[in-house]
Design a protein around this motif. Structure first.
Motif, PDB file in Angstrom:
ATOM      1  N   THR A 289       8.347   1.228  21.744  1.00 14.22           N
ATOM      2  CA  THR A 289       8.080   0.023  23.192  1.00 14.22           C
ATOM      3  C   THR A 289       7.078   1.320  24.162  1.00 14.22           C
ATOM      4  O   THR A 289       7.394   1.867  23.859  1.00 14.22           O
TER       5      THR A 289
ATOM      6  N   TYR B 155       0.606  -6.196  32.659  1.00 12.25           N
ATOM      7  CA  TYR B 155       2.260  -6.489  32.508  1.00 12.25           C
ATOM      8  C   TYR B 155       2.554  -4.886  33.009  1.00 12.25           C
ATOM      9  O   TYR B 155       2.619  -4.207  32.217  1.00 12.25           O
TER      10      TYR B 155
ATOM     11  N   ARG C  49       4.262  -1.645  21.046  1.00 11.02           N
ATOM     12  CA  ARG C  49       3.552  -1.092  20.533  1.00 11.02           C
ATOM     13  C   ARG C  49       2.780  -1.455  19.474  1.00 11.02           C
ATOM     14  O   ARG C  49       3.374  -2.535  18.504  1.00 11.02           O
TER      15      ARG C  49
ATOM     16  N   VAL D  42      -0.478  -1.866  23.026  1.00  9.02           N
ATOM     17  CA  VAL D  42       0.253  -2.360  22.931  1.00  9.02           C
ATOM     18  C   VAL D  42      -0.272  -3.849  22.820  1.00  9.02           C
ATOM     19  O   VAL D  42      -1.014  -5.022  23.589  1.00  9.02           O
ATOM     20  N   GLY D  43       1.129  -4.427  22.689  1.00 11.02           N
ATOM     21  CA  GLY D  43       1.020  -6.251  22.441  1.00 11.02           C
ATOM     22  C   GLY D  43       1.927  -7.011  23.481  1.00 11.02           C
ATOM     23  O   GLY D  43       2.711  -6.133  24.343  1.00 11.02           O
ATOM     24  N   GLY D  44       2.501  -8.590  22.857  1.00 10.52           N
ATOM     25  CA  GLY D  44       3.378  -8.441  23.552  1.00 10.52           C
ATOM     26  C   GLY D  44       3.097  -9.909  24.052  1.00 10.52           C
ATOM     27  O   GLY D  44       3.610 -10.949  24.379  1.00 10.52           O
ATOM     28  N   LEU D  45       1.792 -10.132  24.738  1.00 13.03           N
ATOM     29  CA  LEU D  45       0.787 -11.601  25.589  1.00 13.03           C
ATOM     30  C   LEU D  45       0.749 -12.055  24.293  1.00 13.03           C
ATOM     31  O   LEU D  45       0.001 -12.120  23.444  1.00 13.03           O
TER      32      LEU D  45
ATOM     33  N   LEU E  84       7.501  -3.571  25.965  1.00 17.67           N
ATOM     34  CA  LEU E  84       6.523  -3.819  26.413  1.00 17.67           C
ATOM     35  C   LEU E  84       5.971  -3.113  24.568  1.00 17.67           C
ATOM     36  O   LEU E  84       6.306  -1.800  24.331  1.00 17.67           O
TER      37      LEU E  84
ATOM     38  N   ALA F 253      -0.068  -4.415  29.090  1.00 20.67           N
ATOM     39  CA  ALA F 253      -0.191  -5.557  28.120  1.00 20.67           C
ATOM     40  C   ALA F 253      -1.050  -6.503  29.451  1.00 20.67           C
ATOM     41  O   ALA F 253      -0.400  -7.110  30.154  1.00 20.67           O
TER      42      ALA F 253
ATOM     43  N   THR G  86       2.728  -9.543  16.392  1.00 19.61           N
ATOM     44  CA  THR G  86       1.534 -10.161  17.016  1.00 19.61           C
ATOM     45  C   THR G  86       2.578 -11.446  17.575  1.00 19.61           C
ATOM     46  O   THR G  86       3.947 -11.801  17.010  1.00 19.61           O
TER      47      THR G  86
ATOM     48  N   LEU H 139       4.752 -14.043  26.963  1.00 19.30           N
ATOM     49  CA  LEU H 139       5.071 -12.768  26.924  1.00 19.30           C
ATOM     50  C   LEU H 139       6.561 -11.709  26.318  1.00 19.30           C
ATOM     51  O   LEU H 139       7.277 -12.740  26.749  1.00 19.30           O
TER      52      LEU H 139
END
Length: 256
Positions: free
Chosen positions: A26, A34, A63, A70-73, A61, A31, A122, A80
């Motif tokens: 993380t 955020y 990685r 960085v992703g999550g969104l 968040l 993101a 994702t 998120l």
């Protein structure tokens, strides 16, 4: 957030033509504005405005590439996902947790708890489907599976997301670059493989299918060029670094 064991392993092993698995832990920001900052036993999530959300526990968040992605969104920006980092023990986790937030307004929607070692991969465009990386061997972190979790029904789908054309394809390596199609349906990830050619993992996040495309890399150029390559979606093509182009309809790779 603290650096995960897998990030440390990957950084150490790359020069020696080896690598850790694809789940990289993380980050505290990155993101779309955020942030997720840990303060003791709580995490403050920010959306770039004065509004913050306080959460119990240590979250970050996720990685998605070794080079800082960085992703999550979700692609529509309305959901998120936060993840818990690995404990630096070298053993697989027996439980994995993810926190699903709504962003308009910022609020907790669901906590996902799973038995086993899972990392974030994702989301589908509107955030219904959560794609995960499942590690299955502590001795060989290259052994992993892509799984899908339906956030609407709260269930992990039994079927592994794999390339149906190549049933004997063994995904392994570490992710170095990522790009997505307009709207976020297709997510492309470039993997550097220490024991074989690099490949692009093309994930259809709506159809819940994937295609793996090997890249005919010229090894005389060295491995460092792979590890620092980029991906870019340009209409019906995917540019892979400065040397290759992938046709997104036929999945044929040509040299530039």
């Amino acid at each position: 957030m603290r650096t995960s064991l897998l990030i440390l392993l990957a950084l150490v092993c790359i020069p020696a033509a080896s690598a850790a698995g694809p789940w990289l832990g993380t980050a505290s920001n990155g993101a779309a504005g955020y942030t997720a900052s840990v303060h003791g036993a709580t995490t403050l999530v920010g959306d770039g405005s004065a509004h913050t959300l306080s959460l119990d526990g240590k979250w970050g968040l996720p990685r998605v590439t070794l080079n800082g992605g960085v992703g999550g969104l979700s692609a529509d920006g309305r959901r998120l996902v936060l993840a818990q980092d690995f404990n630096p023990t070298g053993a697989l986790e027996t439980r994995s947790s993810f926190l699903v937030l709504g962003t308009k307004p910022l609020r907790v929607q669901r906590t996902v708890r799973l038995h086993g070692d899972f990392g974030f991969d994702t989301l589908s465009p509107h955030g219904r489907m959560l794609y995960l990386i499942q590690h299955v061997s502590a001795e060989d972190l290259f052994q992993y599976r892509v799984r899908a979790y339906d956030l609407q029904t709260g269930k992990l789908l039994k079927r592994v997301i794999a390339d149906k054309r190549q049933r004997d394809w063994n995904m392994n390596g570490y992710p170095v670059a990522r790009a997505a199609s307009s709207g976020g349906r297709w997510v492309y990830t470039l993997y550097s493989n220490p024991n074989n050619y690099p490949f692009v993992h093309a994930l259809d996040t709506v159809g819940r299918t994937a295609v793996c495309i090997g890249i005919p890399w010229d090894w005389t150029t060295g491995r460092q060029a792979i590890d620092h390559s980029t991906l870019a979606v340009r209409g019906g093509k995917l540019a892979i670094g400065a040397r290759f182009v992938l046709d997104r309809a036929t999945f044929k790779v040509t040299r530039r």
